[in-house]
Design an enzyme around this catalytic site. Structure first.
Site, mmCIF file in Angstrom:
data_model
loop_
_atom_site.group_PDB
_atom_site.id
_atom_site.type_symbol
_atom_site.label_atom_id
_atom_site.label_comp_id
_atom_site.label_asym_id
_atom_site.label_seq_id
_atom_site.Cartn_x
_atom_site.Cartn_y
_atom_site.Cartn_z
ATOM 1 N N ARG A 106 0.885 -1.186 0.000
ATOM 2 C CA ARG A 106 0.000 0.000 0.000
ATOM 3 C C ARG A 106 0.913 1.223 0.000
ATOM 4 O O ARG A 106 1.701 1.417 0.929
ATOM 5 C CB ARG A 106 -0.906 -0.005 1.237
ATOM 6 C CG ARG A 106 -1.652 1.308 1.425
ATOM 7 C CD ARG A 106 -2.741 1.263 2.466
ATOM 8 N NE ARG A 106 -3.911 0.554 1.988
ATOM 9 C CZ ARG A 106 -5.148 0.728 2.473
ATOM 10 N NH1 ARG A 106 -5.367 1.589 3.436
ATOM 11 N NH2 ARG A 106 -6.152 0.039 1.991
ATOM 12 N N HIS A 133 -7.459 1.072 -6.378
ATOM 13 C CA HIS A 133 -7.709 0.188 -5.227
ATOM 14 C C HIS A 133 -8.431 -1.061 -5.757
ATOM 15 O O HIS A 133 -9.608 -1.272 -5.497
ATOM 16 C CB HIS A 133 -8.564 0.936 -4.193
ATOM 17 C CG HIS A 133 -8.535 0.345 -2.819
ATOM 18 N ND1 HIS A 133 -7.778 -0.758 -2.495
ATOM 19 C CD2 HIS A 133 -9.184 0.699 -1.674
ATOM 20 C CE1 HIS A 133 -7.955 -1.046 -1.221
ATOM 21 N NE2 HIS A 133 -8.791 -0.181 -0.697
ATOM 22 N N GLN A 136 -10.418 -3.558 -3.485
ATOM 23 C CA GLN A 136 -11.703 -3.010 -3.048
ATOM 24 C C GLN A 136 -12.764 -3.252 -4.119
ATOM 25 O O GLN A 136 -13.883 -3.680 -3.814
ATOM 26 C CB GLN A 136 -11.536 -1.504 -2.798
ATOM 27 C CG GLN A 136 -12.796 -0.813 -2.332
ATOM 28 C CD GLN A 136 -13.217 -1.245 -0.942
ATOM 29 O OE1 GLN A 136 -12.427 -1.190 -0.014
ATOM 30 N NE2 GLN A 136 -14.453 -1.683 -0.784
ATOM 31 N N ASP A 228 -17.138 7.645 -1.335
ATOM 32 C CA ASP A 228 -15.870 7.510 -0.607
ATOM 33 C C ASP A 228 -15.504 8.906 -0.088
ATOM 34 O O ASP A 228 -16.114 9.904 -0.499
ATOM 35 C CB ASP A 228 -14.787 6.961 -1.562
ATOM 36 C CG ASP A 228 -13.437 6.750 -0.876
ATOM 37 O OD1 ASP A 228 -13.398 6.642 0.364
ATOM 38 O OD2 ASP A 228 -12.414 6.690 -1.599
ATOM 39 N N CYS A 268 -16.549 2.258 0.773
ATOM 40 C CA CYS A 268 -15.390 1.383 1.024
ATOM 41 C C CYS A 268 -14.932 1.453 2.471
ATOM 42 O O CYS A 268 -14.267 0.541 2.943
ATOM 43 C CB CYS A 268 -14.257 1.741 0.079
ATOM 44 S SG CYS A 268 -13.737 3.458 0.242
ATOM 45 N N ARG A 296 -14.208 -8.065 1.469
ATOM 46 C CA ARG A 296 -12.781 -7.858 1.193
ATOM 47 C C ARG A 296 -12.031 -9.165 1.449
ATOM 48 O O ARG A 296 -11.175 -9.568 0.663
ATOM 49 C CB ARG A 296 -12.214 -6.759 2.109
ATOM 50 C CG ARG A 296 -12.756 -5.360 1.862
ATOM 51 C CD ARG A 296 -12.347 -4.820 0.512
ATOM 52 N NE ARG A 296 -10.907 -4.866 0.315
ATOM 53 C CZ ARG A 296 -10.044 -3.951 0.781
ATOM 54 N NH1 ARG A 296 -10.482 -2.911 1.450
ATOM 55 N NH2 ARG A 296 -8.739 -4.075 0.548
#
Ligand code: CP
Ligand code: NVA
Length: 309
Positions: A106, A133, A136, A228, A268, A296
């Site tokens: 990440r 992402h 996700q 988001d 998310c 996830r």
């Protein structure tokens, strides 16, 4: 099909690969398929997590996913490894490849992630970058498919910042046959090259893509409304000043009432209640955010199994 491959962006995936991952994830979630994986030296596979940004869901869901597959996780805290003292990515990637079976990173720049992948001999997974992402988006598609029993013909609307989550959703929906509408303030639209890529993928899958600045039009009759944060990790200093620009894109009851009566609400997480989403909508009957967070783990289990076997 994905054995030994990096997973840096959905732009490099096929419709078939996405479908297969979702099928595998659903089977694993239902308990109809249990996999135990083997790593190097006949030992269980070891997943390394190298995170330069904070994380709850990604860190824990990847950890539990690899444990459930019979593997182990090493959380490589960037503050106490030599990366914090400037050891180059090229060196870190080559060294970590000698110990691990797979590495999830990440970070900020997508190019840094690509550099990890270039120098590592093991598969590298994008656990979030400034641009994408993808893990996700897999969980999001799994959630939509569970809720509606299909993906084809579903319309998902994303409201707010045209960020990493929006980019991966755009590509994921295009590949999976979900019509996607993205409504953002003009200055915060998704990146043009990613929209073009998604449109090319959508043409093959027969998916409709709409990029607009009109949140109401985007929300009308949609099956899923998704938002988001308005300022992502690394943009904290802009958070306050962005609020007025984004206000009309808040996922609230007014926008939700324009969507299909059976529409679901996705985020998310982490969420900023009262900013991009109201408390009422996040905690309301149509919210599926906790299932989405759970997914996830299932989606990443399928991803790890596909990459490692
Ligand atoms: N959605 C998500 O990636 O959450 P974390 O930042 O907690 O991993
Ligand atoms: N767009 C957000 C997603 C967090 C999971 C960020 O990058 O901070």
């Amino acid at each position: 099909m994905m054995k030994g491959k990096d997973f840096l962006t959905l732009a490099n995936c096929s419709t078939q690969e996405v479908r297969r991952l979702l099928d595998l994830a659903a089977q694993m979630k239902a308990g109809t398929l249990n996999r135990r994986l083997a790593g190097n030296y006949g030992a269980p596979p070891i997943l390394g997590l190298l995170f330069y940004k904070a994380s709850t869901r990604t860190r824990v869901s990847f950890s539990t996913a690899i444990y459930q597959l019979g593997g182990q996780v090493l959380d490589l805290n960037t503050n106490v490894t030599q990366v914090s003292r400037g050891e180059p990515v090229a060196d870190t990637a080559r060294v970590l490849s000698r110990y691990l079976d797979v590495l999830a990173v990440r970070t900020y720049e997508q190019q840094e992630l690509e550099a990890f992948a270039r120098y590592a001999d093991i598969p590298v997974i994008n656990a979030l970058s400034d641009l994408y992402h993808p893990c996700q988006a897999l969980a999001d598609l799994l959630t939509v498919r569970e809720c509606f029993g299909r993906l084809q013909g579903i319309t998902l609307t994303y409201l707010g910042d045209g960020n990493n989550v929006a980019h991966s959703l755009l590509l994921g929906c295009a590949l999976a046959g979900v019509n996607i509408r993205i409504a953002t303030p003009e200055k915060f639209a998704p990146q043009a090259d990613i929209v073009t890529k998604a449109k090319n993928l959508a043409a093959i899958a027969g998916t409709e893509i709409t990029i607009t600045t009109d949140p109401k039009m985007a929300a009308e009759n949609a099956h899923a409304l998704y938002t988001d944060v308005w300022a992502s990790m690394g943009q904290e200093s802009q958070a306050e000043q962005r609020i007025p620009t984004f206000q009309a894109y808040q996922l609230n009851q007014d926008l939700l009432s324009l969507a299909d009566p059976d529409a679901i609400v996705l985020h998310c997480l982490p969420a900023h209640r009262g900013e991009e989403i109201t408390e009422e909508v996040l905690e309301g009957e149509q919210s599926r955010v906790w299932d989405q967070a759970e997914n996830r783990m299932h989606a990443q289990k399928a991803l790890l199994a596909s990459i490692l076997t």
